[in-house]
Write a protein that holds these residues in place. Structure first.
Motif, PDB file in Angstrom:
ATOM      1  N   LYS A   5       0.989  -1.199  -0.091  1.00  0.00           N
ATOM      2  CA  LYS A   5      -0.160   0.003  -0.122  1.00  0.00           C
ATOM      3  C   LYS A   5       0.724   1.282   0.064  1.00  0.00           C
ATOM      4  O   LYS A   5       1.736   1.594   0.831  1.00  0.00           O
ATOM      5  N   VAL A   6       0.627   2.205  -0.913  1.00  0.00           N
ATOM      6  CA  VAL A   6       1.131   3.396  -0.886  1.00  0.00           C
ATOM      7  C   VAL A   6       0.221   4.589  -0.653  1.00  0.00           C
ATOM      8  O   VAL A   6      -0.628   4.635  -1.559  1.00  0.00           O
ATOM      9  N   ASP A   7       0.197   5.041   0.399  1.00  0.00           N
ATOM     10  CA  ASP A   7      -0.820   5.936   0.727  1.00  0.00           C
ATOM     11  C   ASP A   7      -2.168   5.386   0.654  1.00  0.00           C
ATOM     12  O   ASP A   7      -2.904   5.873  -0.054  1.00  0.00           O
ATOM     13  N   ASN A   8      -2.522   4.110   0.989  1.00  0.00           N
ATOM     14  CA  ASN A   8      -3.654   3.420   0.863  1.00  0.00           C
ATOM     15  C   ASN A   8      -4.374   2.798  -0.575  1.00  0.00           C
ATOM     16  O   ASN A   8      -5.134   2.492  -0.693  1.00  0.00           O
ATOM     17  N   ALA A   9      -3.143   3.065  -1.593  1.00  0.00           N
ATOM     18  CA  ALA A   9      -3.587   2.528  -2.757  1.00  0.00           C
ATOM     19  C   ALA A   9      -2.528   1.530  -2.937  1.00  0.00           C
ATOM     20  O   ALA A   9      -1.509   1.433  -2.556  1.00  0.00           O
ATOM     21  N   GLN A  10      -3.052   0.585  -3.762  1.00  0.00           N
ATOM     22  CA  GLN A  10      -2.200  -0.532  -4.145  1.00  0.00           C
ATOM     23  C   GLN A  10      -1.322  -0.687  -5.296  1.00  0.00           C
ATOM     24  O   GLN A  10      -1.546  -0.036  -6.294  1.00  0.00           O
ATOM     25  N   TYR A  11      -0.267  -1.119  -4.805  1.00  0.00           N
ATOM     26  CA  TYR A  11       1.011  -0.914  -5.744  1.00  0.00           C
ATOM     27  C   TYR A  11       1.708  -2.423  -5.750  1.00  0.00           C
ATOM     28  O   TYR A  11       1.729  -3.120  -4.520  1.00  0.00           O
ATOM     29  N   ASP A  12       2.485  -2.788  -6.655  1.00  0.00           N
ATOM     30  CA  ASP A  12       3.678  -3.624  -6.800  1.00  0.00           C
ATOM     31  C   ASP A  12       4.984  -2.882  -6.421  1.00  0.00           C
ATOM     32  O   ASP A  12       5.036  -1.758  -7.216  1.00  0.00           O
ATOM     33  N   LEU A  13       5.769  -3.430  -6.028  1.00  0.00           N
ATOM     34  CA  LEU A  13       7.120  -2.673  -5.513  1.00  0.00           C
ATOM     35  C   LEU A  13       8.392  -3.699  -5.918  1.00  0.00           C
ATOM     36  O   LEU A  13       8.514  -4.864  -5.438  1.00  0.00           O
ATOM     37  N   LEU A  14       9.063  -2.971  -6.762  1.00  0.00           N
ATOM     38  CA  LEU A  14      10.363  -3.834  -7.317  1.00  0.00           C
ATOM     39  C   LEU A  14      11.791  -2.918  -6.356  1.00  0.00           C
ATOM     40  O   LEU A  14      11.558  -1.785  -6.771  1.00  0.00           O
ATOM     41  N   ILE A  15      12.325  -3.858  -5.833  1.00  0.00           N
ATOM     42  CA  ILE A  15      13.794  -3.114  -5.276  1.00  0.00           C
ATOM     43  C   ILE A  15      14.696  -3.361  -6.016  1.00  0.00           C
ATOM     44  O   ILE A  15      15.113  -4.422  -6.189  1.00  0.00           O
ATOM     45  N   LEU A  16      15.067  -2.134  -6.460  1.00  0.00           N
ATOM     46  CA  LEU A  16      16.477  -2.214  -7.351  1.00  0.00           C
ATOM     47  C   LEU A  16      17.628  -1.742  -6.665  1.00  0.00           C
ATOM     48  O   LEU A  16      17.753  -1.340  -5.468  1.00  0.00           O
ATOM     49  N   ASP A  17      18.785  -2.075  -7.079  1.00  0.00           N
ATOM     50  CA  ASP A  17      20.048  -1.445  -6.403  1.00  0.00           C
ATOM     51  C   ASP A  17      20.308   0.008  -6.747  1.00  0.00           C
ATOM     52  O   ASP A  17      21.056   0.838  -6.256  1.00  0.00           O
ATOM     53  N   VAL A  18      19.448   0.746  -7.552  1.00  0.00           N
ATOM     54  CA  VAL A  18      19.522   2.154  -7.642  1.00  0.00           C
ATOM     55  C   VAL A  18      18.274   2.755  -7.223  1.00  0.00           C
ATOM     56  O   VAL A  18      18.099   4.107  -7.162  1.00  0.00           O
ATOM     57  N   GLY A  19      17.313   2.085  -6.822  1.00  0.00           N
ATOM     58  CA  GLY A  19      15.933   2.872  -6.315  1.00  0.00           C
ATOM     59  C   GLY A  19      14.861   1.835  -6.316  1.00  0.00           C
ATOM     60  O   GLY A  19      14.856   0.533  -6.406  1.00  0.00           O
ATOM     61  N   LEU A  20      13.755   2.347  -6.125  1.00  0.00           N
ATOM     62  CA  LEU A  20      12.480   1.632  -5.906  1.00  0.00           C
ATOM     63  C   LEU A  20      11.551   1.873  -7.048  1.00  0.00           C
ATOM     64  O   LEU A  20      11.452   3.047  -7.451  1.00  0.00           O
ATOM     65  N   VAL A  21      11.108   0.838  -7.734  1.00  0.00           N
ATOM     66  CA  VAL A  21       9.859   1.110  -8.655  1.00  0.00           C
ATOM     67  C   VAL A  21       8.393   0.761  -7.961  1.00  0.00           C
ATOM     68  O   VAL A  21       8.443  -0.379  -7.829  1.00  0.00           O
ATOM     69  N   LEU A  22       7.646   1.496  -8.359  1.00  0.00           N
ATOM     70  CA  LEU A  22       6.381   1.317  -7.786  1.00  0.00           C
ATOM     71  C   LEU A  22       5.398   1.093  -8.941  1.00  0.00           C
ATOM     72  O   LEU A  22       5.198   2.149  -9.979  1.00  0.00           O
TER      73      LEU A  22
END
Length: 788
Positions: A678-695
């Protein structure tokens, strides 16, 4: 020994961090004195003031915040010694064996993990309340010997050898993180601090991996080599089984508006019913890809270290760990009531859920044949089984089935159409009340006859029904079952009228029109369609055949007949009749169309939606002549520009592109991923990269979370995923705070001024069983303050 060295090194590096601050502070004063000799003193003070604040005030404030920080209250279901005396006795005995004090509290949690968390104070110099979190799937899936090995490992982190200066090292990480978080993006003082912080974390995490190996040795001392190694392997098996359980059983029920009354007890039954499949999983070793940022060594390295560790002879207890909690099923129901938000869903037993989900799946599978049947018999007969059998007897099967099987020859039509007929036969039997579904933990649901309760296989009946010479036998069989041959299976409609759940028009496309693009398995009002993009409108083909790949299916559809005839046979929506088009998301496409008569169509593509051409999505957006609404679930409330159309033009919304700075993930690699955060109560998938986060916004049904992440990273280059979604590079995170580590709850402040909260629900699925820990580690690498 290794933990003490780690802590001492961390303390030394922490001192070096503040020595660096002192050196920079002296340099700032020296710069100020030099400037004062050249320009008026007040002007010199104004010039060096930001550097003075960064070099002194922020360091002191961050240190104070690290001392005063408090974690969020723990979650989970507390289990008291009175409720589980055997569990508490075992934990206390294990704590004594590894050389640490036992936890003050044990809590059950709905994850495949176990952890010990201590709420220490004063930079960790004062011990605090210690919590042991036990994932209920582990109690159902591990043997007693394996469970003791897991507990010994977790308690081993707090053994005498690990606590000498470990808490100070941990709090040092918080102090550094707090300092980094308070230094502005463009302040040159921060460049040295951030570089030093990354060096600190690289050194710290290298030793953390050594500490994991030392904790494994504690598990070997207590439980033996075999139990310690088997426990590591079994954790991966249980994690895979947990994902399968949610995908195959819980997810379909959840998406249909229902939830099981015994969520965790069902997992126990699944483990018992899938022993042969679990045995095959145990033979496979996960393919770990080590990274310098990993907090755990690869599984193969850990298993090799366990095999070589000194051990005493320990009898292997293969009894289930659930014996430690005789009331585990009851506690599981209490845990479900305490932590799982049903969000208004109806609570049902597993047999009831199976009947609903299997019945709904049958209706979806039968819809394509039923819709085609309604088109052929429109105006002459109701779309029922009797009408279908009449068509077969009249020699019209090819007319009925050929559009559904464009690649089949006339001789192959009957053979290939028979399997497609089985769902329609099942649907007719369901609606006649002569069959029922039996729940199964070892395989798919079974179809039973109501009268005798015996399994019913309709495949042979379908083979009889598609051959004119044996159709009479099929009628007799259906009559004997009690199936009503005259009951309509789908709603009737006029020929050429819309086939989908939302209406379009019956107009044909202009004869000279051409196909400009296409989508396979695009959801139109939540119903799968193949969609052809013409210069004049859209052709929507409902419930496409899934037996062949999407792009091939689109190509064969186009080659099967002229475009004008396709528009006559299927739902056709002219652009002229679209009163308003709103593009909610560019890639993958998500759009809302309002027709001139007030009806609406929602179009939703996924990352795995096959396209006829690479430009299909941008072509459709251009033809619709619409601009994005600029709406972003959650963080977009603050505003931001709308995403541009076309590849790389937009993530979930405006702030995504402002935050990501136009991509910049070339050469990046995926460390882990979490589905359905949950990102501010909205649903996301999250990928954790070595350079950042992808929502990734609007990810899809939660039960397919891990599968969705795997498909995404296998199908698309990492840089393209980052460019098409919301990429938050680590250097764009101005301040971060992890309020809770299990499950993760973090607050981020970005350089654009946006503040977002990332929350990991208990039902989150991860690429690996370390997803939450990897996210916390990633945030620590940019100086996040971790307080829980």
């Amino acid at each position: 020994m290794i933990a003490t060295v780690r802590a001492g090194l961390a303390v030394a590096m922490l001192a070096g961090f503040y020595l660096l601050a002192l050196v920079q502070l002296v340099a700032v004063f020296g710069l100020g004195a030099w400037l004062a000799s050249l320009i008026p003193g007040l002007l010199a003070l104004k010039l060096i003031w930001p550097l003075l604040v960064a070099a002194s005030g922020t360091v002191g404030l961050a240190l104070w915040r690290a001392i005063r920080s408090r974690p969020e209250p723990p979650e989970g279901l507390p289990v008291t010694p009175a409720q589980a005396p055997m569990l508490w006795n075992a934990v206390r005995a294990l704590a004594t064996e590894v050389g640490t004090r036992p936890p003050d509290e044990i809590r059950l949690v709905p994850i495949v993990n176990a952890a010990v968390v201590e709420q220490s104070r004063l930079l960790g110099l004062m011990s605090g309340r210690r919590h042991l979190y036990l994932g209920i799937p582990l109690l159902y899936g591990l043997s007693l010997a394996q469970f003791y090995a897991v507990l010994a490992h977790e308690l081993g982190h707090y053994s005498g050898r690990h606590t000498t200066l470990g808490a100070v090292a941990y709090r040092g990480r918080l102090a550094i993180g707090g300092t980094i978080g308070r230094i502005g993006r463009y302040n040159p003082i921060g460049w040295g601090f951030k570089g030093y912080a990354r060096l600190y974390l690289l050194v710290d995490h290298a030793v953390v991996r050594r500490q994991e190996l030392e904790a494994d040795r504690a598990a070997v001392r207590v439980a033996g080599r075999q139990a310690a190694g088997d426990a590591l392997r079994e954790l991966h098996v249980i994690d895979a089984a947990w994902d399968f359980y949610f995908s195959r059983y819980v997810g379909p029920a959840w998406e249909s508006g229902h939830t099981p009354e015994d969520l965790f007890g069902g997992f126990r039954h699944l483990l018992a019913g899938r022993q042969s499949e679990l045995a095959r999983l145990r033979q496979e070793t996960p393919d770990d890809q080590p990274s310098r940022w990993d907090t755990h060594p690869p599984l193969t390295e850990r298993l090799a270290a366990i095999a070589g560790a000194p051990a005493r002879n320990v009898a292997v207890d293969d009894r289930p760990a659930a014996l430690l909690l005789p009331e585990l099923d009851l506690l599981g129901r209490e845990l479900q009531a305490a932590l799982v938000d049903t969000d208004g869903r109806t609570v049902l037993s597993w047999p009831e859920l199976t009947a609903i989900t299997a019945g709904a799946a049958t209706e979806r599978a039968a819809a394509r044949v039923g819709t085609r049947l309604a088109e052929v018999v429109a105006g002459t007969a109701p779309p029922c089984l009797g009408a279908l059998l009449d068509l077969v007897e009249a020699g019209r099967l090819v007319e009925l089935a050929q559009p559904l099987l464009p690649s089949a020859t006339r001789r192959e039509v009957a053979e290939k159409f028979a399997p497609m007929l089985v769902p329609l036969l099942t649907l007719a039997a369901q609606r006649s009340g002569v069959v029922q579904w039996r729940h199964s933990w070892s395989g798919p649901p079974e179809l039973l006859g109501v009268r005798d309760g015996r399994p019913l296989d309709l495949a042979e009946l379908a083979r009889l029904a598609v051959v004119p010479e044996t159709t009479a036998r099929a009628r007799h069989w259906l009559a004997a079952l009690g199936v009503d041959l005259g009951a309509a299976l789908v709603a009737t409609r006029a020929a050429g009228s819309p086939a989908g759940p939302a209406a379009g028009t019956s107009h044909a496309a202009p004869p000279a029109d051409e196909v400009l693009g296409g989508f396979a398995h695009l959801k139109v009002n939540n119903v799968p369609h193949d969609v052809l993009v013409l210069g004049s409108g859209l052709i929507l083909v409902a419930n496409p055949d899934q037996s062949e790949t999407g792009k091939e299916r689109l190509t064969r559809l186009i080659d099967s007949m002229p475009v004008a005839e396709l528009a006559q046979r299927h739902q056709f929506v002219p652009y002229a009749e679209i009163g308003r088009a709103q593009i909610l998301k560019s890639i993958p496409l998500r759009a809302e169309l309002t027709l001139s008569d007030g009806r609406q169509l929602s179009l939703a593509a996924g990352w795995t939606t096959p396209l006829l051409t690479k430009e299909s999505d941008s072509v459709l957006i251009r033809l619709l002549g619409s601009e994005s609404s600029g709406r972003l679930p959650g963080p977009s409330a603050a505003g931001g520009r709308a995403p541009a159309a076309g590849p790389g033009g937009g993530g979930p919304g405006g702030p995504a592109r402002l935050a990501s700075g136009g991509g910049g993930a070339d050469g990046a690699r995926v460390l882990d991923g979490l589905a359905n955060v949950k990102v501010d109560n909205a649903q996301y998938d999250l990928l954790i990269l070595d350079v950042g986060l992808v929502l990734i916004g609007d990810p899809g049904p939660f039960q397919h979370g891990r599968e969705r992440l795997l498909t995404l990273i296998r199908r698309w280059p990492v840089e393209e995923i980052a460019d098409r979604n919301w990429l938050i590079r680590y250097e764009e995170i101005m301040r971060a705070r992890v309020n809770r580590s299990i499950p993760v709850r973090a607050e981020l402040e970005l350089g654009t001024g946006h503040r977002i909260t990332i929350t990991e629900p208990w039902t989150t699925q991860t690429l690996t069983d370390q997803g939450g820990q990897v996210l916390v580690h990633a945030l620590r690498s940019v100086g996040a303050e971790v307080v829980g």
